[in-house]
Every structure is written in C-alpha cells, then in structure tokens.
Motif scaffolding. Sequence first.
Motif, PDB file in Angstrom:
ATOM      1  N   GLU A 297       0.814  -1.215   0.000  1.00  0.00           N
ATOM      2  CA  GLU A 297       0.000   0.000   0.000  1.00  0.00           C
ATOM      3  C   GLU A 297       0.849   1.267   0.000  1.00  0.00           C
ATOM      4  O   GLU A 297       0.313   2.370   0.011  1.00  0.00           O
ATOM      5  CB  GLU A 297      -0.934  -0.003   1.216  1.00  0.00           C
ATOM      6  N   GLY A 298       2.183   1.092  -0.056  1.00  0.00           N
ATOM      7  CA  GLY A 298       3.071   2.244   0.091  1.00  0.00           C
ATOM      8  C   GLY A 298       3.636   2.807  -1.191  1.00  0.00           C
ATOM      9  O   GLY A 298       4.454   3.742  -1.153  1.00  0.00           O
ATOM     10  N   GLY A 299       3.252   2.260  -2.356  1.00  0.00           N
ATOM     11  CA  GLY A 299       3.775   2.791  -3.614  1.00  0.00           C
ATOM     12  C   GLY A 299       5.212   2.400  -3.874  1.00  0.00           C
ATOM     13  O   GLY A 299       6.069   3.270  -4.088  1.00  0.00           O
ATOM     14  N   HIS A 300       5.498   1.106  -3.890  1.00  0.00           N
ATOM     15  CA  HIS A 300       6.878   0.637  -4.033  1.00  0.00           C
ATOM     16  C   HIS A 300       7.061  -0.338  -5.204  1.00  0.00           C
ATOM     17  O   HIS A 300       8.010  -1.119  -5.210  1.00  0.00           O
ATOM     18  CB  HIS A 300       7.342  -0.032  -2.736  1.00  0.00           C
ATOM     19  N   THR A 301       6.179  -0.314  -6.190  1.00  0.00           N
ATOM     20  CA  THR A 301       6.354  -1.164  -7.361  1.00  0.00           C
ATOM     21  C   THR A 301       7.288  -0.484  -8.357  1.00  0.00           C
ATOM     22  O   THR A 301       7.591   0.716  -8.241  1.00  0.00           O
ATOM     23  CB  THR A 301       5.013  -1.449  -8.040  1.00  0.00           C
ATOM     24  N   TYR A 302       7.717  -1.244  -9.368  1.00  0.00           N
ATOM     25  CA  TYR A 302       8.541  -0.645 -10.421  1.00  0.00           C
ATOM     26  C   TYR A 302       7.748   0.388 -11.219  1.00  0.00           C
ATOM     27  O   TYR A 302       8.331   1.340 -11.754  1.00  0.00           O
ATOM     28  CB  TYR A 302       9.106  -1.732 -11.337  1.00  0.00           C
ATOM     29  N   THR A 303       6.444   0.226 -11.286  1.00  0.00           N
ATOM     30  CA  THR A 303       5.621   1.245 -11.932  1.00  0.00           C
ATOM     31  C   THR A 303       5.703   2.557 -11.166  1.00  0.00           C
ATOM     32  O   THR A 303       5.813   3.634 -11.765  1.00  0.00           O
ATOM     33  CB  THR A 303       4.159   0.767 -12.016  1.00  0.00           C
ATOM     34  N   ASP A 304       5.682   2.474  -9.837  1.00  0.00           N
ATOM     35  CA  ASP A 304       5.819   3.684  -9.013  1.00  0.00           C
ATOM     36  C   ASP A 304       7.178   4.336  -9.223  1.00  0.00           C
ATOM     37  O   ASP A 304       7.283   5.565  -9.307  1.00  0.00           O
ATOM     38  CB  ASP A 304       5.636   3.334  -7.537  1.00  0.00           C
ATOM     39  N   ARG A 305       8.234   3.527  -9.334  1.00  0.00           N
ATOM     40  CA  ARG A 305       9.568   4.099  -9.546  1.00  0.00           C
ATOM     41  C   ARG A 305       9.682   4.726 -10.940  1.00  0.00           C
ATOM     42  O   ARG A 305      10.296   5.790 -11.107  1.00  0.00           O
ATOM     43  CB  ARG A 305      10.639   3.017  -9.371  1.00  0.00           C
ATOM     44  N   ALA A 306       9.091   4.075 -11.941  1.00  0.00           N
ATOM     45  CA  ALA A 306       9.091   4.657 -13.286  1.00  0.00           C
ATOM     46  C   ALA A 306       8.388   6.013 -13.266  1.00  0.00           C
ATOM     47  O   ALA A 306       8.834   6.975 -13.915  1.00  0.00           O
ATOM     48  CB  ALA A 306       8.416   3.708 -14.266  1.00  0.00           C
ATOM     49  N   LYS A 307       7.310   6.101 -12.529  1.00  0.00           N
ATOM     50  CA  LYS A 307       6.567   7.359 -12.421  1.00  0.00           C
ATOM     51  C   LYS A 307       7.433   8.441 -11.764  1.00  0.00           C
ATOM     52  O   LYS A 307       7.427   9.604 -12.190  1.00  0.00           O
ATOM     53  CB  LYS A 307       5.294   7.129 -11.609  1.00  0.00           C
ATOM     54  N   GLU A 308       8.190   8.063 -10.716  1.00  0.00           N
ATOM     55  CA  GLU A 308       9.074   9.018 -10.047  1.00  0.00           C
ATOM     56  C   GLU A 308      10.119   9.575 -11.018  1.00  0.00           C
ATOM     57  O   GLU A 308      10.426  10.778 -11.016  1.00  0.00           O
ATOM     58  CB  GLU A 308       9.778   8.352  -8.869  1.00  0.00           C
ATOM     59  N   ILE A 309      10.681   8.697 -11.839  1.00  0.00           N
ATOM     60  CA  ILE A 309      11.718   9.125 -12.774  1.00  0.00           C
ATOM     61  C   ILE A 309      11.135  10.063 -13.825  1.00  0.00           C
ATOM     62  O   ILE A 309      11.710  11.122 -14.120  1.00  0.00           O
ATOM     63  CB  ILE A 309      12.370   7.898 -13.430  1.00  0.00           C
ATOM     64  N   LEU A 310       9.995   9.699 -14.387  1.00  0.00           N
ATOM     65  CA  LEU A 310       9.387  10.553 -15.416  1.00  0.00           C
ATOM     66  C   LEU A 310       8.945  11.891 -14.838  1.00  0.00           C
ATOM     67  O   LEU A 310       9.055  12.930 -15.505  1.00  0.00           O
ATOM     68  CB  LEU A 310       8.213   9.817 -16.068  1.00  0.00           C
ATOM     69  N   ARG A 311       8.484  11.888 -13.594  1.00  0.00           N
ATOM     70  CA  ARG A 311       8.111  13.140 -12.955  1.00  0.00           C
ATOM     71  C   ARG A 311       9.325  14.041 -12.789  1.00  0.00           C
ATOM     72  O   ARG A 311       9.270  15.256 -13.010  1.00  0.00           O
ATOM     73  CB  ARG A 311       7.466  12.860 -11.601  1.00  0.00           C
ATOM     74  N   ALA A 312      10.467  13.435 -12.418  1.00  0.00           N
ATOM     75  CA  ALA A 312      11.691  14.219 -12.264  1.00  0.00           C
ATOM     76  C   ALA A 312      12.172  14.784 -13.600  1.00  0.00           C
ATOM     77  O   ALA A 312      12.709  15.893 -13.663  1.00  0.00           O
ATOM     78  CB  ALA A 312      12.782  13.359 -11.637  1.00  0.00           C
ATOM     79  N   LEU A 313      11.975  14.034 -14.675  1.00  0.00           N
ATOM     80  CA  LEU A 313      12.392  14.501 -15.998  1.00  0.00           C
ATOM     81  C   LEU A 313      11.539  15.669 -16.469  1.00  0.00           C
ATOM     82  O   LEU A 313      11.997  16.498 -17.255  1.00  0.00           O
ATOM     83  CB  LEU A 313      12.318  13.347 -17.012  1.00  0.00           C
ATOM     84  N   GLU A 314      10.307  15.736 -16.009  1.00  0.00           N
ATOM     85  CA  GLU A 314       9.450  16.863 -16.394  1.00  0.00           C
ATOM     86  C   GLU A 314       9.976  18.187 -15.859  1.00  0.00           C
ATOM     87  O   GLU A 314       9.709  19.232 -16.402  1.00  0.00           O
ATOM     88  CB  GLU A 314       8.030  16.628 -15.863  1.00  0.00           C
TER      89      GLU A 314
END
Length: 334
Positions: A317-334
């Motif tokens: 429930e804490g947002g720790h999947t690889y999908t969550d990490r991919a989202k973090e990276i793309l958000r940082a690139l924005e």
Amino acid sequence: MRILFVGDDWLGSNARSFAEGFRRLGHEVIVVDSTPVTLPPRLSPSWSYAKTGERRAPWTVDRVHTRLERAAAELHPDLVFGFKSVFLDQRRLLEIPAALHVHYSPDDVSNPANTTADYLAHESEWDMVVTTKRHNLPELAGRGVSRTLFVRSAYDPAWHHPAARRGTRQFLVGFIGACRPDRRPGMVSLARTYGSQLLVRGPGWRRVRQLQTTRAAVAGPVYGEDFAIAVASVTANLVLLNSENRDTHTCRTFEVPASGGLFVGERTDEHADLLDDETEAFLFSSRDELDEILERCASYPDQAAKTAEAGYRRIVEGGHTYTDRAKEILRALE
C-alpha cells in the motif's frame, strides 16, 4: 512517450520489471536485451573474453548496439533508458537520437564492480543518472553529473506476491540471495545453530563446504514467482545487505514482505523508515538480537504471521512497485 529500454531481459530480472513499469504507465516501450553482453553463457567465447578484464567481447557488444540502432530507427524514441548498461559502448548509446538519455543503476555507482572506465568517461553526458543509493548523489555531483535522482528499490507484483507452499516442510529461518564473502561466516554459523531449520538459496552457496557438514537445506537461486514460493516455506526471511555497495536497503527489502514473508533484516535508518520494528518487521543489529527474534518466531508463530501480514500491507500500500519508480523518474524529468 516512446522509450527504448536496454537491460538484462531474462525472466524475473529487475530490468524486465522496470520496463514493464514504464509500459503499465501507458508508454510505448521497446526492450533490447543486454544479457549476452553482461552475462555471457558460461564457457562460451564471450565468457572467456570477459574473464580477461572489465571489457566484454566486442562482437556481442556490437550485436546489441546493432539491435538498439535498428530499433531506434523505427521507434524514434523520446527516451533512451539504460539499466546498468555500463558494459555497452557509451558513445554509441549516447549518440542514439532521442531527447533524453537516462542511466539507472540498482547498485552503488562508486563501487568499481558496478562501473567501467568507458562508463566513467561518459557518465556526465547522460541527461540523468538514477541511483538507489542516497550516498551516491554527492559522489555523482562530484564526478560532474549535473542531474541525479535517488529512488528506492522496488518489487514486481507479477512475481512478488503471497504464494501457496509447495510442500509441508516449513523452515524457521531462511535467506535467498547470493553468496558473498561478508555473508558466508554468518550463514555458516546460523547453519551450525539451526541445522535443518535453515534454508539457504542463491548463487554460490552450494560451493561452501562448511555448509555441507550441517543439516541446513542449501540450493541454487530462485527467480520470478519461484522466489515467492520459496519465501512461503520460511517463517523468518532474512534481509541481508551488501557491504560493498554500502547498502541501507535492497530489493529484498520490498520483495520479501510483498511476497508475504516476515521481514527479519539488518537495522538501518531506511529499514526503520519503511517498516515499523516489532509490528511490521523485526530488525536486528547483532547475532544475539537475531537469535532472540528467531526464538520468538519459533515460540509464537501466530504473532510472527501477524507481523508478516502487517509488513505486507505496509509495502503493497506504500507505492513501491517498479511502476511507481518509473513514475518518479518521469516526474523528475518533467
């Protein structure tokens, strides 16, 4: 986005999970497998060449780059994503036409085992370098990398989920991971104490002769869903860190509880932040403390199961999947 992803694409690999994470976000992803370069088949000419030094066989490197360049010509990627692509030709990677080039390392990028001279010579040319080690950030900046990002490791729900046991045998304690010099003495000591109550699985353990004189169950590595099946047969699943990578957490930090296993791991600030000691996991700083935890698990199995369930909920429930990490990276690139 159109993403050209290069990484080791064998079944159960973290790179495959990361590529799927980008795909689950709705992006078009083409994966080019780098396994022939990074892990050439044992006793093959490429394997023999790699044994001579840090470089990999030029013919296998060229084949991977040819596939990358052909894929890029058709995909016209917005992002080239290299998952620990240090053994590839950095110049050829960076010259693939794309708006962004991002390198991701799941390991300590200041550990010489995780870099090459070619990678270090071009490291600062990547648009972003992503690391799972917070201590790498100032080190990367000191090496001239202008844009860095720390993300934690992750788990893949396709592989890491509670699974049915495949037998009636239940081990009190177990460890699933590679045999390393810093782990060997402790594991041998555990085997001598707990004998048939201990399961050890991973590359290299069957070659440790001291383990063969104990009653511990010792077997090879498990990947993909087989990892979760192995976790199900263990009451207390050890999460041990890699001292050469200066780990304060690892992939197992997420994979064990996501698979429904009771997390029994080394005490670090990151572990304490991710899981509450005593209610969601058990943390230890010494062998005496570990023995006390294992005694409690043996005496109160229902409490151990309750703690494992709480840890499972905290991670999934804490947002720790690889999908969550991919989202973090793309958000940082924005």
